[in-house]
Structure formats: structure tokens, C-alpha cells
Design a protein around this motif. Structure first.
Motif, mmCIF file in Angstrom:
data_model
loop_
_atom_site.group_PDB
_atom_site.id
_atom_site.type_symbol
_atom_site.label_atom_id
_atom_site.label_comp_id
_atom_site.label_asym_id
_atom_site.label_seq_id
_atom_site.Cartn_x
_atom_site.Cartn_y
_atom_site.Cartn_z
ATOM 1 N N UNK A 2 -91.180 -34.996 -129.908
ATOM 2 C CA UNK A 2 -92.177 -35.563 -129.517
ATOM 3 C C UNK A 2 -92.988 -36.471 -130.697
ATOM 4 N N UNK A 3 -93.364 -37.455 -130.397
ATOM 5 C CA UNK A 3 -94.149 -38.273 -131.479
ATOM 6 C C UNK A 3 -93.020 -39.231 -132.058
ATOM 7 N N UNK A 4 -93.603 -40.003 -132.877
ATOM 8 C CA UNK A 4 -93.058 -40.856 -133.793
ATOM 9 C C UNK A 4 -91.805 -40.137 -134.599
ATOM 10 N N UNK A 5 -90.574 -40.772 -135.091
ATOM 11 C CA UNK A 5 -89.419 -40.167 -135.656
ATOM 12 C C UNK A 5 -89.905 -39.222 -136.847
ATOM 13 N N UNK A 6 -89.410 -38.326 -137.301
ATOM 14 C CA UNK A 6 -89.648 -37.595 -138.368
ATOM 15 C C UNK A 6 -89.520 -38.147 -139.713
ATOM 16 N N UNK A 7 -90.224 -38.175 -140.681
ATOM 17 C CA UNK A 7 -89.878 -38.921 -141.869
ATOM 18 C C UNK A 7 -90.499 -38.271 -143.170
ATOM 19 N N UNK A 8 -89.650 -37.877 -144.177
ATOM 20 C CA UNK A 8 -90.143 -37.193 -145.196
ATOM 21 C C UNK A 8 -89.308 -35.882 -145.571
ATOM 22 N N UNK A 9 -89.502 -35.299 -146.699
ATOM 23 C CA UNK A 9 -88.841 -34.134 -146.984
ATOM 24 C C UNK A 9 -89.311 -32.849 -146.278
ATOM 25 N N UNK A 10 -88.662 -32.060 -145.457
ATOM 26 C CA UNK A 10 -88.937 -30.892 -144.683
ATOM 27 C C UNK A 10 -89.739 -30.092 -145.533
ATOM 28 N N UNK A 11 -90.816 -29.627 -144.886
ATOM 29 C CA UNK A 11 -91.422 -28.547 -145.403
ATOM 30 C C UNK A 11 -91.496 -27.401 -144.380
ATOM 31 N N UNK A 12 -90.688 -26.467 -144.282
ATOM 32 C CA UNK A 12 -90.302 -25.535 -143.207
ATOM 33 C C UNK A 12 -91.361 -24.359 -143.598
ATOM 34 N N UNK A 13 -92.388 -24.486 -142.373
ATOM 35 C CA UNK A 13 -93.370 -23.375 -142.271
ATOM 36 C C UNK A 13 -93.065 -22.401 -141.323
ATOM 37 N N UNK A 14 -91.975 -22.330 -140.842
ATOM 38 C CA UNK A 14 -91.612 -21.088 -139.712
ATOM 39 C C UNK A 14 -91.592 -19.743 -140.394
ATOM 40 N N UNK A 15 -91.697 -19.650 -141.600
ATOM 41 C CA UNK A 15 -91.511 -18.527 -142.237
ATOM 42 C C UNK A 15 -92.913 -17.583 -142.387
#
Lengths: 355, 493
Positions: free
Chosen positions: A33-46
């Protein structure tokens, strides 16, 4: 401070200094959803877990990485729920993603959207500051209403750490009814019924069939069922139907043609732009079609807007996901982005190009 | 430091003669007031303790005139203070000494009521109750009902995100407004929201609600209309102990009931109200609860039964259910008249507006009773118990030296306690100038800084309603240092 937050703050500062970009990611269920992801992943699921839940306060506070399913189970244990029926779009869906996407399910027409239930947020802004806005109470007008601003901002203003939400008791009774009606007649009926004190909690029209859901006190549901007539659906079948709309597993959503979401005044006439599924009493219309210019023009003409909800990145990039903003709204958007994320670190282009 | 000082934190150097000349070019002669005696009626809002003459008063008659005023003010860098009916209680419409007070009272047309889409489009100067009256022939009404609904305007309701006694079930202003048309400080026309349920981009509409006139000037509002329930009934329960009443509130919610209204009054409030309106309240009670149910007759009968059972289990000393609409209105009349009723008992009063988690209600009442002794001032309590929103009414006499200071200190302590209990300094009345220093109690410097940047995203030069809502960082530091350095927990406001 929590070591995870410290770690993220360091990454934010590093990115801000080096012109880097971060793509915030919870469960990844709404990355389409939304524009394509762009950048280094910041994984916040933890960063997860329910921080506070007091059923008699009708408020729950959860960390952003908390799985929606975990939250729903905790609420259900006390006979409560998130009344706006947020879509999951996958088992990994998180509370943070729910807020960032701002999406609501079938019951939105009756009770409001995510933004109507957000009471407070804690977030990390682009300066690496931890900020709290709103709180855990129903009424709060101290300071600007940042929590509602964050709803639907697609992570462009900061990393959501914690969310406080208003919860409601589960409806005591529920019944779904079906009517054979063409699109124009269904829209007419939906708007007429909307002006009467009926416990309608969801509605959907597709392919000549209008389905209604009644929810509330047993007596009210029974009375409305008698007043409206209509064919009564089996309870299990009805539950599966509404879930298939919320999760877009209904056959209408299958296949490759681009999926558009038109948000229109409920009284807008049939748009005749392609295969259509109508929800929210006429206010949300799903469309399978390709002509972006015609769709956007029709939505504007009708007094609403159109979102390219599901499509490949090429089409998204070519026509844009969200309805373009006119000045001075576009200017205010740019200024707000700068106010929260001056170095434009977070989720670049996810909401609008350049934002 | 005092709260008037915060308004004047930023002074502006204005050439008044030039400003008058420029405004005369864009306004009809009767729409610009420059004489002191003409401007005197505009020197305060509902926070009457603080009065300030503006530099000028503008009374635009339509959006185009309001736009022209803003363009002139922006060009000359003159502050602008918008004003509706001035019923606000926090000084949000208190004039700025160097600014133009822009009254939107003349924009009072109901443009359209559309029963099919259940919406009304109104100008900002339309009174809250007038919207419901216009919608009544269609079986619809506008749900938010602040106590001042006879007088207060929709523009002011949006600016303050006004509440009322039915918020728990029907929401605040922000939940009932679909679109706001307004003007930026530059005088550009801007639309927030639309006739659909959401708009593209950031939810600026939500941001406008409760922004206290600091982000834009409102010129038109589309509100959502709600079908009028077939029936409403109210239960009055009296309690011999405030703690029992507070616990009853939690028990009702725990039973899965969302009442249409859930209000609480303490003994002082009951004793102020009952002789004034004869609502039939129990004068022996330490507290009463008003608990309303609405919906279909079947639904109301079921819910009233459940409410009554919970109230009995919670130890209510007496329970009465309204038997007809006249009686229901009589029961509510007491609650709605609480402010004027208290006004009869005292030359002046301050109305507080903290919100706390419901479970702390009884504890808060006990704390207020103790503070009442400490400051030697009477206090009556009216609560939107369902929302945890408190309205302690602190009685004082402004003509007695020191009483206003004591009343403000008393109020500050209540609000500090609200924050400590996990709540907020203001639930529905706004920060304005009244609570501006207490913002430092609730927010860190970083958060206050974020608010200032947000404001600048709309109004770069800080010309819209300066000195309101958010304190300067210097004021925050002053406040925090005063708090740390004094033995007394409550500094002067």
C-alpha cells in the motif's frame, strides 16, 4: 531508554547526517500500500507487547510491533474489540502498521475510522527525539492533535513506538440481510436507511446484491430485521462474507487488474467506470479498471478522491498512488514533513513523491 | 509571571493609521471598529477575568472580506485573533494588544441541509443548536452538545474540538465534522476534508479541530448529522458516598454498556442546582449519577434494565427512571444549568477541565475536598463521568484581595494532579491563555518544540492567535524552574 529505541535513534541520526533513507517496517503486511518502499529497512516489529489494558477505561496501549491478532485476542477475552475492524492483509499485521496505513474495515460507516479511535501516540521523529502526544483518556485538547495526524501518514512523519486506542464492547447481537437491487437503487436505499436510527454496521453492494449487517442490542437488531425484511444470511456465512471484504479475499479482489479505492460522498451516483464493489453506505467504492485520468477526474467531480490501492510499482510510479494535492495543501504537507522529519529520512515517496 | 504576559510575549510594532487605512479599503465602514467604546465588548471571551483591548476589531460579512483582512494583516505582519461567539472558557479569543480581532459572527448562514447525505454546510458563525433545529424536520440532529450550545458557534466548536454530555457514544466535534473550509494566514482559500469520509494525504482536518485558531481561519464547515434516536430515557441514581458513585461508573462500562450520557454531580453542585431549577435531585445524596440510554424502544428498555441492575449492585441509595420526555428534560435541566446555578452562589468562579482515567474519580474528589480546605475556597464538582472529564467550579470573589490568585493556584493543583493521574489539563475547553503555562506540566520541551514547528508549517511568522495554546520554550523553562525551586507545589499562573 529501551535498547531497541537507542539503536533506532542512532540509525536515524546516522541517516540524517549522511543523507540516508529508512523504510520503516512492522509485519510487512501492508507494504503493497502506498508508493514503493525506498531506503534501508528499519525493522520495528520487535518492539511489541501490550503496555496497559484496562477494560473499564475502554483504552488499550500497545507497542507498535504488537501483532494485531495478539491485541484482538486480548481484547476479545474481555468482550471488547477495535470497533473499526482494521484489515490485517496478512497474519503479521501490527498495531503500528494499522495506524500508519490508516485503513478501516466494514464497520467504518457506523463507528468511524482508525483516526477516530486513536487517543495517543509515542513516536520517534526525524531528530531522534521520543515524543508523546495525546494520552489514554477520551477527551484531550492539550496541544495539537498529533495522534490523529499520524493515522494514515504511512510512516512519513516518524517511527510509531506506542499507540493508545479507544476500545468498545463487542456487539451483543448481529444479523446480516440480503436484497436484490441494482447499483442506483442500492445507493438510494443505503442513503435513506442511513437517515433512520437503524443499527446498520456494514453494507456492501456487488453484482446486483446488497448485503447489510445489523449489530447492537438484541432487541434493536431484531426490530430492524423485521422492519427491513430481506433474506437473512446464515451467521457463519455472513461472518465469512464480511471478513472476505475486510481482508480482500472476496472474488472481486482477485486477479491482476489495478484495484482502485474511490472515497466519495455516499450520495454520489453510480460511476460506471468498471466492475464495482460498494461499501460504507456508498462512501467507499472499489473499482477494477485502468484509466487513471478518468478515475481521478470522476472522483474529483463527485467530491471525493481516488487511491490506486493495489497495482504494480510501474503503474504506481506512472500515475501516483494518492490523489494529487492542490496548493496550498501541498505546501502544508511539505512543511509538516519538515517539522517532523527535517532531513526526510522516513519512508520517502511512500505517500507522495518528494514527501 | 501571569497569563496576560504570555499574550504579550511577542509584541508587534504596528502602524495603526496605515492599518486602518488599508482595512477601510477592503471593508464596509460598519465592519471596522477602532474606537475604544466600540471595541470594549470584544475585550474578553468566557474567561472574563482577563480583558484586553485589541488594536482594531474587524467584522467581515463574508469570506471575501475575511480573506481581504488576512491579506492586509499578513502583508503588514499584524497578528490576527479569530472569534466566534466568545463563549470559550480558556481565553482562546482574548484579543492581542497589537492585533486585529476578527469576529466571524456575521458569517451565520446555514448554506444547506441535505437529509439524504445527512450533512449540513454552515458558516462558522452559525450557533450549535441552530444546526440541530434546522435538521430536526428530517429526523436528524448535530450530536455534539456543549453546555453553551444555545450561544456557541460551529466555528468555535471546531477551533476548540468542543465536547458535551453525549461524547462517549457520539464523539467530539472532530468525530462529527467532515470538512472545514478556511483561509491560511496568507489569505489563501484552503479545504480540509471533503464530503466523503476521508481525504487524500495527511489528516489535516483532524489537526484543525482543537487548534484554537492558531492554524487557519474557518469560513465554512460541513457537519455530519445523526438520526435522532426514537427514544431516550435517563436514570438518576443517588449515592451516600462519592466513592460508590465513582465505582458505579466503572461498573457500568465493565458491563459492556456505553451510555448515551453519563454525568456525575457532587453534593455542592446538587445544592446549587436544585433550588435553582427544581430538577428533582436528592438533596441528601453525596453524589448523583445521570445515566442515559437511547435507541429503539426495545433497545432502551433492555439497556435501562441492565443499567439499573448495575447501579443497584453498586449501592445506589435511590434510583429513578424518567417516565416521559418532559421528565427526562427536567432531569437534564439541572445538569445543564450547573454553571449558572453555581454562578448564583458566588461573585466569580473558575471552571477547570482536567480529564483523568475514570477509576481515579473518587480519589480526585477527595483531593479536591482537601484543596478546598487548603485554599479556603468552595468548589462544586460536575463531571462528564463517562469520559473522565472533570469540571470543578472554584468559587471566589475577585473583589477580595488575593482570592483570584488563590483560585488559580487551587485550579493549577487540580490540573497538575490530573496529569499525574495519567490524564490531561484540558478535556474540551482548550488551553488558550488560561492553561498555557501548565502545558509544561504535560509536555516536554521537545514536544513543545514539535508543536511550534507544526504551527509554523501553517503560519510561518506566528501571526494567527499569538500567545495562545502553546507556551514559548522560555516560558516552559521558567515554569519548570519555578516548580523545582518552590516549596509550594502550585506557582501563580
Amino acid at each position: 531508554m529501551d535498547t531497541l529505541i537507542e539503536h533506532w535513534t542512532a540509525r536515524i541520526n546516522e541517516a540524517a547526517n549522511a543523507g540516508g533513507k529508512l523504510a520503516i517496517r512492522g509485519g510487512g503486511s501492508k507494504s503493497f500500500y502506498g508508493g514503493p518502499e525506498n531506503g534501508e529497512a528499519l525493522d520495528v516489529g520487535g518492539y511489541r507487547g501490550i503496555v496497559a489494558y484496562e477494560p473499564t477505561e475502554l483504552v488499550v496501549t500497545a507497542r507498535a510491533g504488537t501483532p494485531l491478532a495478539e491485541l484482538a485476542a486480548a481484547l476479545a477475552e474481555k468482550g471488547q474489540w477495535l470497533a473499526f475492524e482494521p484489515p490485517y492483509f496478512g497474519p503479521a499485521a501490527t498495531v503500528g502498521g494499522m495506524l500508519a496505513s490508516g485503513l478501516s474495515g466494514p464497520r467504518r460507516q457506523a463507528v468511524g475510522a482508525v483516526r477516530d479511535f486513536v487517543l495517543g501516540v509515542k513516536l520517534l521523529n526525524g531528530l531522534g527525539e521520543v515524543l508523546s502526544f495525546g494520552g489514554q483518556v477520551m477527551k484531550n485538547v492539550a496541544g495539537y492533535d498529533v495522534p490523529r495526524l499520524i493515522a494514515g501518514s504511512l510512516g512519513t512523519l516518524g517511527v510509531v513506538l506506542e499507540v493508545s486506542l479507544k476500545v468498545l464492547p463487542l456487539p451483543v447481537a448481529e444479523k446480516s440481510l440480503r436484497f436484490a437491487l441494482d447499483e442506483a437503487a442500492a445507493l438510494q436505499k443505503l442513503n435513506q436507511w442511513g437517515g433512520r436510527p437503524l443499527p446498520i454496521s456494514a453494507s456492501a453492494w456487488h453484482d446486483g446484491i446488497l448485503t447489510l449487517r445489523l449489530s447492537g442490542a438484541a432487541a434493536a437488531v431484531a426490530a430492524a430485521q423485521r422492519a427491513l425484511a430481506g433474506e437473512v444470511l446464515d451467521d457463519a456465512e455472513a461472518a465469512a462474507f464480511w471478513s472476505s471484504l475486510r481482508e480482500q479475499t472476496h472474488a472481486f479482489f482477485a486477479g491482476n487488474p489495478p484495484l482502485w479505492r474511490l472515497s466519495l460522498p455516499s450520495v454520489a451516483p453510480p460511476q460506471a467506470l468498471g466492475p464495482t464493489l460498494i461499501e460504507w453506505g456508498g462512501a467507499q467504492r472499489w473499482l477494477r479498471a485502468g484509466d487513471a485520468t478518468a478515475i481521478r477526474a470522476a472522483a474529483t467531480q463527485a467530491g471525493g478522491h481516488a487511491t490506486l490501492f493495489r497495482a504494480d510499482d510501474a503503474l504506481k510510479t506512472a500515475v501516483g498512488v494518492f490523489q494529487p494535492l492542490t496548493e496550498p495543501l501541498a505546501r502544508i504537507h511539505r512543511n509538516l514533513k519538515r517539522a517532523f522529519d527535517p532531513q526526510a529520512v522516513f519512508n520517502p515517496g511512500r505517500l507522495y513523491p518528494g514527501l | 509571571m501571569s497569563m496576560e504576559d504570555t499574550i504579550a510575549d511577542r509584541r508587534f510594532s504596528i502602524d495603526r493609521a496605515t492599518l486602518i487605512r488599508r482595512l477601510r479599503e477592503v471593508l464596509p465602514v460598519q465592519a471596522l471598529l477602532a474606537e475604544e467604546e466600540e471595541m470594549r465588548p470584544y475585550d474578553c471571551d468566557g474567561l472574563t477575568a482577563y480583558r484586553q483591548l485589541p488594536l482594531l476589531v474587524a467584522l467581515p460579512e463574508d469570506e471575501a472580506q475575511a480573506q481581504a483582512v488576512l491579506k492586509v494583516c499578513h502583508q503588514l505582519q499584524v497578528p490576527v485573533v479569530p472569534r466566534g461567539a466568545a463563549t470559550g472558557l480558556s481565553g482562546g479569543a482574548t484579543p492581542h494588544p497589537d492585533g486585529v480581532l476578527v469576529s466571524l459572527a456575521k458569517l451565520k448562514r446555514i448554506i444547506r441541509v441535505d437529509p439524504l447525505s445527512r450533512t449540513a454546510v454552515v458558516q462558522p458563525g452559525v450557533r450549535n443548536l441552530a444546526v440541530s433545529e434546522a435538521a430536526a424536520p428530517y429526523g436528524l440532529y448535530y450530536a455534539p452538545d456543549p453546555s453553551s450550545q444555545i450561544a456557541c458557534t460551529i466555528g468555535g466548536n471546531v477551533a476548540e474540538n468542543a465536547g458535551g454530555v453525549h461524547c462517549l457514544k457520539y464523539g467530539l466535534t472532530v468525530h462529527n465534522v467532515m470538512r472545514v473550509r478556511g483561509l491560511t494566514i496568507e489569505g489563501e482559500i484552503v479545504e480540509f476534508g471533503n464530503a466523503a469520509l476521508d481525504a487524500a494525504g495527511y489528516d489535516l482536518l483532524a489537526l484543525l479541530n482543537g487548534s484554537e485558531g492558531l492554524l487557519a481561519m474557518i469560513t465554512e464547515v460541513t457537519v455530519k448529522l445523526t438520526p435522532k434516536p426514537e427514544l431516550a430515557q435517563v436514570v438518576i441514581a443517588s449515592f451516600d458516598d462519592v466513592r460508590k458513585a465513582g465505582d458505579a461508573v466503572a461498573s457500568i462500562i465493565a458491563a459492556g454498556i456505553i451510555p448515551a450520557g453519563l454525568e456525575m454531580m457532587d453534593k455542592k453542585a446538587i445544592h446549587a442546582v436544585e433550588p435553582y431549577v427544581n430538577a428533582g435531585y436528592d438533596m441528601d445524596a453525596e453524589a448523583i449519577l445521570l445515566c442515559e440510554s437511547d435507541g429503539t424502544p426495545e433497545e432502551v428498555a433492555e439497556e435501562i434494565g441492565r443499567m439499573t441492575a448495575v447501579l443497584e449492585r453498586s449501592g445506589a441509595a435511590g434510583i429513578r427512571v424518567s417516565q416521559n420526555e418532559a421528565e427526562r428534560l427536567k432531569f437534564w435541566a439541572g445538569r445543564k444549568a450547573a454553571f449558572p446555578a453555581v454562578g448564583r452562589l458566588t461573585p466569580d468562579y473558575l471552571c477547570m477541565d482536567g480529564t483523568i482515567p475514570r477509576k481515579r474519580l473518587a480519589e480526585m474528589l477527595e483531593a479536591i475536598a482537601a484543596l478546598s480546605g487548603k485554599y479556603a475556597l468552595r468548589c462544586a464538582n460536575v463531571f462528564h463521568a463517562g469520559d473522565g472529564n472533570l469540571h470543578p467550579l472554584i468559587m471566589y470573589d475577585a473583589n477580595q484581595p488575593g482570592e483570584l490568585d488563590r483560585a488559580t493556584a487551587f485550579g493549577s493543583e487540580i490540573l497538575e494532579l490530573s496529569v499525574r493521574f495519567g490524564g490531561t489539563i484540558t478535556g474540551e475547553h482548550g488551553v488558550g491563555i488560561e492553561k498555557i503555562l501548565l502545558m509544561a506540566e504535560q509536555f516536554t520541551e521537545a514536544e513543545i518544540g514539535a508543536f511550534h514547528r507544526l504551527k509554523a508549517a501553517f503560519d510561518e511568522h506566528g501571526l494567527l492567535n499569538p500567545g495562545k495554546g502553546v507556551p514559548t520554550l522560555a516560558r516552559c523553562r521558567e515554569y519548570t524552574q519555578a516548580r523545582a525551586g518552590t516549596a509550594s507545589p502550585a506557582p501563580r499562573l
